[in-house]
Design an enzyme around this catalytic site. Structure first.
Site, PDB file in Angstrom:
ATOM      1  N   HIS A 188       0.829  -1.212   0.000  1.00  0.00           N
ATOM      2  CA  HIS A 188       0.000   0.000   0.000  1.00  0.00           C
ATOM      3  C   HIS A 188       0.863   1.262   0.000  1.00  0.00           C
ATOM      4  O   HIS A 188       1.859   1.328   0.727  1.00  0.00           O
ATOM      5  CB  HIS A 188      -0.850  -0.060   1.276  1.00  0.00           C
ATOM      6  CG  HIS A 188      -1.957   0.913   1.330  1.00  0.00           C
ATOM      7  ND1 HIS A 188      -2.049   1.866   2.316  1.00  0.00           N
ATOM      8  CD2 HIS A 188      -3.021   1.093   0.541  1.00  0.00           C
ATOM      9  CE1 HIS A 188      -3.133   2.577   2.140  1.00  0.00           C
ATOM     10  NE2 HIS A 188      -3.750   2.131   1.065  1.00  0.00           N
TER      11      HIS A 188
ATOM     12  N   SER B 174      -6.214  -1.168  -5.431  1.00  0.00           N
ATOM     13  CA  SER B 174      -6.326  -1.534  -4.012  1.00  0.00           C
ATOM     14  C   SER B 174      -7.224  -2.761  -3.934  1.00  0.00           C
ATOM     15  O   SER B 174      -7.763  -3.201  -4.952  1.00  0.00           O
ATOM     16  CB  SER B 174      -6.819  -0.350  -3.168  1.00  0.00           C
ATOM     17  OG  SER B 174      -8.190  -0.204  -3.242  1.00  0.00           O
TER      18      SER B 174
ATOM     19  N   ASP C  12      -7.289  14.420  -5.744  1.00  0.00           N
ATOM     20  CA  ASP C  12      -6.836  13.139  -5.189  1.00  0.00           C
ATOM     21  C   ASP C  12      -8.044  12.411  -4.607  1.00  0.00           C
ATOM     22  O   ASP C  12      -8.544  12.806  -3.564  1.00  0.00           O
ATOM     23  CB  ASP C  12      -5.807  13.461  -4.084  1.00  0.00           C
ATOM     24  CG  ASP C  12      -5.251  12.232  -3.408  1.00  0.00           C
ATOM     25  OD1 ASP C  12      -5.353  11.135  -3.971  1.00  0.00           O
ATOM     26  OD2 ASP C  12      -4.679  12.385  -2.310  1.00  0.00           O
ATOM     27  N   MET C  13      -8.516  11.396  -5.297  1.00  0.00           N
ATOM     28  CA  MET C  13      -9.747  10.764  -4.804  1.00  0.00           C
ATOM     29  C   MET C  13      -9.794   9.258  -5.024  1.00  0.00           C
ATOM     30  O   MET C  13      -9.212   8.723  -5.956  1.00  0.00           O
ATOM     31  CB  MET C  13     -10.953  11.374  -5.521  1.00  0.00           C
ATOM     32  CG  MET C  13     -11.003  11.070  -6.993  1.00  0.00           C
ATOM     33  SD  MET C  13     -12.701  11.037  -7.620  1.00  0.00           S
ATOM     34  CE  MET C  13     -12.511   9.978  -9.040  1.00  0.00           C
ATOM     35  N   ALA C  14     -10.526   8.594  -4.147  1.00  0.00           N
ATOM     36  CA  ALA C  14     -10.884   7.194  -4.348  1.00  0.00           C
ATOM     37  C   ALA C  14     -12.009   7.165  -5.387  1.00  0.00           C
ATOM     38  O   ALA C  14     -12.774   8.127  -5.487  1.00  0.00           O
ATOM     39  CB  ALA C  14     -11.382   6.603  -3.030  1.00  0.00           C
TER      40      ALA C  14
ATOM     41  N   LYS D 284     -20.313   5.427 -14.055  1.00  0.00           N
ATOM     42  CA  LYS D 284     -19.145   6.248 -14.414  1.00  0.00           C
ATOM     43  C   LYS D 284     -17.968   5.962 -13.469  1.00  0.00           C
ATOM     44  O   LYS D 284     -16.829   5.778 -13.911  1.00  0.00           O
ATOM     45  CB  LYS D 284     -19.515   7.736 -14.377  1.00  0.00           C
ATOM     46  CG  LYS D 284     -20.616   8.077 -15.368  1.00  0.00           C
ATOM     47  CD  LYS D 284     -20.971   9.540 -15.305  1.00  0.00           C
ATOM     48  CE  LYS D 284     -22.189   9.816 -16.158  1.00  0.00           C
ATOM     49  NZ  LYS D 284     -22.577  11.228 -16.121  1.00  0.00           N
TER      50      LYS D 284
ATOM     51  N   GLY E  94      -7.701  20.337  -3.516  1.00  0.00           N
ATOM     52  CA  GLY E  94      -6.472  20.394  -2.712  1.00  0.00           C
ATOM     53  C   GLY E  94      -6.375  21.654  -1.862  1.00  0.00           C
ATOM     54  O   GLY E  94      -5.596  21.708  -0.909  1.00  0.00           O
ATOM     55  N   GLN E  95      -7.179  22.665  -2.160  1.00  0.00           N
ATOM     56  CA  GLN E  95      -7.096  23.935  -1.422  1.00  0.00           C
ATOM     57  C   GLN E  95      -7.571  23.742   0.013  1.00  0.00           C
ATOM     58  O   GLN E  95      -6.964  24.244   0.960  1.00  0.00           O
ATOM     59  CB  GLN E  95      -7.941  25.000  -2.130  1.00  0.00           C
ATOM     60  CG  GLN E  95      -7.796  26.383  -1.548  1.00  0.00           C
ATOM     61  CD  GLN E  95      -8.579  27.431  -2.345  1.00  0.00           C
ATOM     62  OE1 GLN E  95      -9.454  27.088  -3.156  1.00  0.00           O
ATOM     63  NE2 GLN E  95      -8.270  28.696  -2.120  1.00  0.00           N
TER      64      GLN E  95
HETATM   65  P1  NAI Z   1     -11.842  13.278  -0.518  1.00  0.00           P
HETATM   66  O1  NAI Z   1     -13.232  12.838  -0.812  1.00  0.00           O
HETATM   67  O2  NAI Z   1     -11.566  13.824   0.826  1.00  0.00           O
HETATM   68  O3  NAI Z   1     -11.397  14.353  -1.590  1.00  0.00           O
HETATM   69  C1  NAI Z   1     -11.430  14.062  -2.970  1.00  0.00           C
HETATM   70  C2  NAI Z   1     -10.995  15.260  -3.768  1.00  0.00           C
HETATM   71  O4  NAI Z   1     -12.030  16.246  -3.743  1.00  0.00           O
HETATM   72  C3  NAI Z   1      -9.740  15.962  -3.231  1.00  0.00           C
HETATM   73  O5  NAI Z   1      -8.907  16.314  -4.296  1.00  0.00           O
HETATM   74  C4  NAI Z   1     -10.283  17.203  -2.528  1.00  0.00           C
HETATM   75  O6  NAI Z   1      -9.344  18.265  -2.575  1.00  0.00           O
HETATM   76  C5  NAI Z   1     -11.480  17.497  -3.377  1.00  0.00           C
HETATM   77  N1  NAI Z   1     -12.491  18.239  -2.643  1.00  0.00           N
HETATM   78  C6  NAI Z   1     -13.118  17.868  -1.493  1.00  0.00           C
HETATM   79  N2  NAI Z   1     -13.975  18.813  -1.109  1.00  0.00           N
HETATM   80  C7  NAI Z   1     -13.894  19.799  -2.019  1.00  0.00           C
HETATM   81  C8  NAI Z   1     -14.542  21.053  -2.195  1.00  0.00           C
HETATM   82  N3  NAI Z   1     -15.457  21.502  -1.313  1.00  0.00           N
HETATM   83  N4  NAI Z   1     -14.226  21.807  -3.261  1.00  0.00           N
HETATM   84  C9  NAI Z   1     -13.303  21.392  -4.154  1.00  0.00           C
HETATM   85  N5  NAI Z   1     -12.643  20.215  -4.056  1.00  0.00           N
HETATM   86  C10 NAI Z   1     -12.953  19.441  -3.002  1.00  0.00           C
HETATM   87  O7  NAI Z   1     -10.793  12.080  -0.802  1.00  0.00           O
HETATM   88  P2  NAI Z   1     -11.021  10.498  -0.751  1.00  0.00           P
HETATM   89  O8  NAI Z   1     -11.625  10.037  -2.010  1.00  0.00           O
HETATM   90  O9  NAI Z   1     -11.694  10.153   0.511  1.00  0.00           O
HETATM   91  O10 NAI Z   1      -9.511   9.989  -0.659  1.00  0.00           O
HETATM   92  C11 NAI Z   1      -8.754  10.273   0.515  1.00  0.00           C
HETATM   93  C12 NAI Z   1      -7.335   9.803   0.354  1.00  0.00           C
HETATM   94  O11 NAI Z   1      -7.303   8.393   0.287  1.00  0.00           O
HETATM   95  C13 NAI Z   1      -6.620  10.283  -0.899  1.00  0.00           C
HETATM   96  O12 NAI Z   1      -5.385  10.816  -0.509  1.00  0.00           O
HETATM   97  C14 NAI Z   1      -6.416   9.021  -1.736  1.00  0.00           C
HETATM   98  O13 NAI Z   1      -5.226   9.000  -2.495  1.00  0.00           O
HETATM   99  C15 NAI Z   1      -6.339   7.968  -0.653  1.00  0.00           C
HETATM  100  N6  NAI Z   1      -6.676   6.634  -1.136  1.00  0.00           N
HETATM  101  C16 NAI Z   1      -5.648   5.734  -1.290  1.00  0.00           C
HETATM  102  C17 NAI Z   1      -5.926   4.435  -1.666  1.00  0.00           C
HETATM  103  C18 NAI Z   1      -4.811   3.451  -1.851  1.00  0.00           C
HETATM  104  O14 NAI Z   1      -5.088   2.276  -2.028  1.00  0.00           O
HETATM  105  N7  NAI Z   1      -3.569   3.855  -1.851  1.00  0.00           N
HETATM  106  C19 NAI Z   1      -7.281   3.975  -1.928  1.00  0.00           C
HETATM  107  C20 NAI Z   1      -8.278   5.021  -1.787  1.00  0.00           C
HETATM  108  C21 NAI Z   1      -7.970   6.284  -1.386  1.00  0.00           C
END
Ligand code: NAI
Length: 350
Positions: A116, A140, A174-176, A224, A306-307
């Site tokens: 991971h 994953s 950055d999102m799942a 999607k 990211g902000q």
């Molecule tokens: P999240 O849902 O918190 O955010 C997703 C994206 O939406 C981000 O880029 C965030 O900046 C943007 N965002 C959120 N609210 C916003 C807003 N109000 N306005 C504009 N943009 C907004 O992220 P999620 O999907 O929960 O993922 C969390 C972390 O988990 C990430 O760092 C991801 O890389 C990591 N991850 C890693 C996995 C692995 O196997 N290595 C698997 C799944 C997730």
């Protein structure tokens, strides 16, 4: 409990070294985990250390891996991870991709057989800090139902894009590809809180609010998100010759075995297209225009991706440190390497 950056990173590094990681690998891993926690991505921060420590201690992460970098063309390469620490392999592979993109304009780097690698936005941000545009995505373990299906087949297969702007700003998307990352459910469990009924389903495919009853996650936006998670798997699994789809190893099945995950980094030098300065200027203009828009009622402002994470980081330090769940702090400060909690469990560590 609030911890300073140094305290949190030091505790995590110490624990990973106690489990058997080398100091160099523990340093990189702790840095990336801190990056996640300070940005409020608690699903991919310190909550994971006990699991990693158990896997390291039981041999499922090679502590002295034979990493192998191979250039397969002017803009392509592979990074063999030898079941080593995913954080370290993904960071080193991104360094190679950055070097290649600066030299030849673009780089497509496939990383094979890693464990991971956490928040993948860290790796795309690495490239954007050097004025490059980047994409990364990875596999994953299977825990999401495909659209119309009843069984978990794909992982939360995350995708990240990053682009540099002026004034040190970086857009990091950055999102799942599931409505929520599994770690978010893990985080809610550790906080003894319920989840919204749009995040996951139970054994019968019905929406659940109790994080302990989750049987599978659901893709974002129906077909999607399902299509996106499939193509992440095709491009970071099938294309790299590692296990794919439902054959991707489970996180908690056997902690003595390597995970053999795949990840792909794509790095592009804007100098080969619109030009570096023009690119950064236009990205800045986009961010400013979005921030300047009148927000809908209930929103503070229109954020760029990211902000909010950077705001959360700045706020955490202004408020005296990163808020870490007491139970995790207690574990990090204890003498234990792990509590034998994750081995041979189902995909949700139950
Ligand atoms: P999240 O849902 O918190 O955010 C997703 C994206 O939406 C981000 O880029 C965030 O900046 C943007 N965002 C959120 N609210 C916003 C807003 N109000 N306005 C504009 N943009 C907004 O992220 P999620 O999907 O929960 O993922 C969390 C972390 O988990 C990430 O760092 C991801 O890389 C990591 N991850 C890693 C996995 C692995 O196997 N290595 C698997 C799944 C997730």
């Amino acid at each position: 409990m609030k911890l300073s950056r140094e305290e949190l990173k030091g505790l995590m590094k110490g624990k990973l070294m106690k489990a058997g990681l080398t100091e160099e690998h523990a340093e990189t891993t702790a840095e990336i985990l801190t990056w996640s926690d300070e940005r409020g991505y608690h699903s991919h921060g310190s909550v994971r250390v006990e699991y990693y420590s158990e896997r390291i201690a039981k041999g499922g992460i090679t502590v002295h891996p034979k990493f192998e970098w191979k250039e397969t063309g002017p803009c392509t390469g592979t990074f063999e991870g030898d079941d080593g620490c995913g954080y370290v392999a993904a960071a080193l592979a991104m360094e190679k991709a950055i070097e290649m993109a600066k030299k030849n304009g673009a780089a497509i780097v496939g990383i094979r057989n890693i464990s991971h690698s956490g928040s993948i936005g860290y790796y795309t941000e690495m490239a954007a800090k050097q004025d490059l545009a980047a994409i990364s995505f990875c596999q994953s373990d299977p825990m999401a139902v495909p659209y119309g299906g009843t069984e978990p087949y794909y992982g939360t297969n995350p995708i990240s894009f990053a682009a540099p702007a002026d004034d040190g700003r970086i857009v990091v998307f950055d999102m799942a590809t599931t409505v929520q990352a599994w770690g978010k459910i893990l985080d809610k469990r550790s906080r003894h809180e319920n989840i919204p009924d749009t995040w996951a389903v139970d054994e019968k495919g019905k929406p659940v609010t109790d994080p302990n009853l989750v049987n599978a996650l659901v893709p974002i936006a129906g077909p999607k998100g399902y299509g996106l998670m499939m193509m992440v798997d095709v491009f970071s699994g099938v294309l790299l010759g590692v296990p794919f789809g439902k054959h991707v190893s489970s996180m908690y099945h056997d902690l003595s075995e390597g995970r053999k995950l795949g990840q792909m980094h794509i790095v592009i030098d804007p100098a080969r297209f619109v030009g570096t300065e023009a690119f950064k200027k236009a990205v800045s203009m986009t961010c400013d225009e979005l921030n300047g828009m009148t927000p809908v009622e209930g929103f503070k402002k229109v954020y760029y991706p990211g902000q909010g994470a950077v705001e959360r980081k700045n706020q955490a330090y202004a408020d005296g440190g990163i808020e870490i769940v007491d139970e995790i702090c207690e574990y990090l400060k204890s003498d234990a390497v792990h509590f034998d909690r994750y081995d041979h469990k189902n995909r949700f560590a139950d």
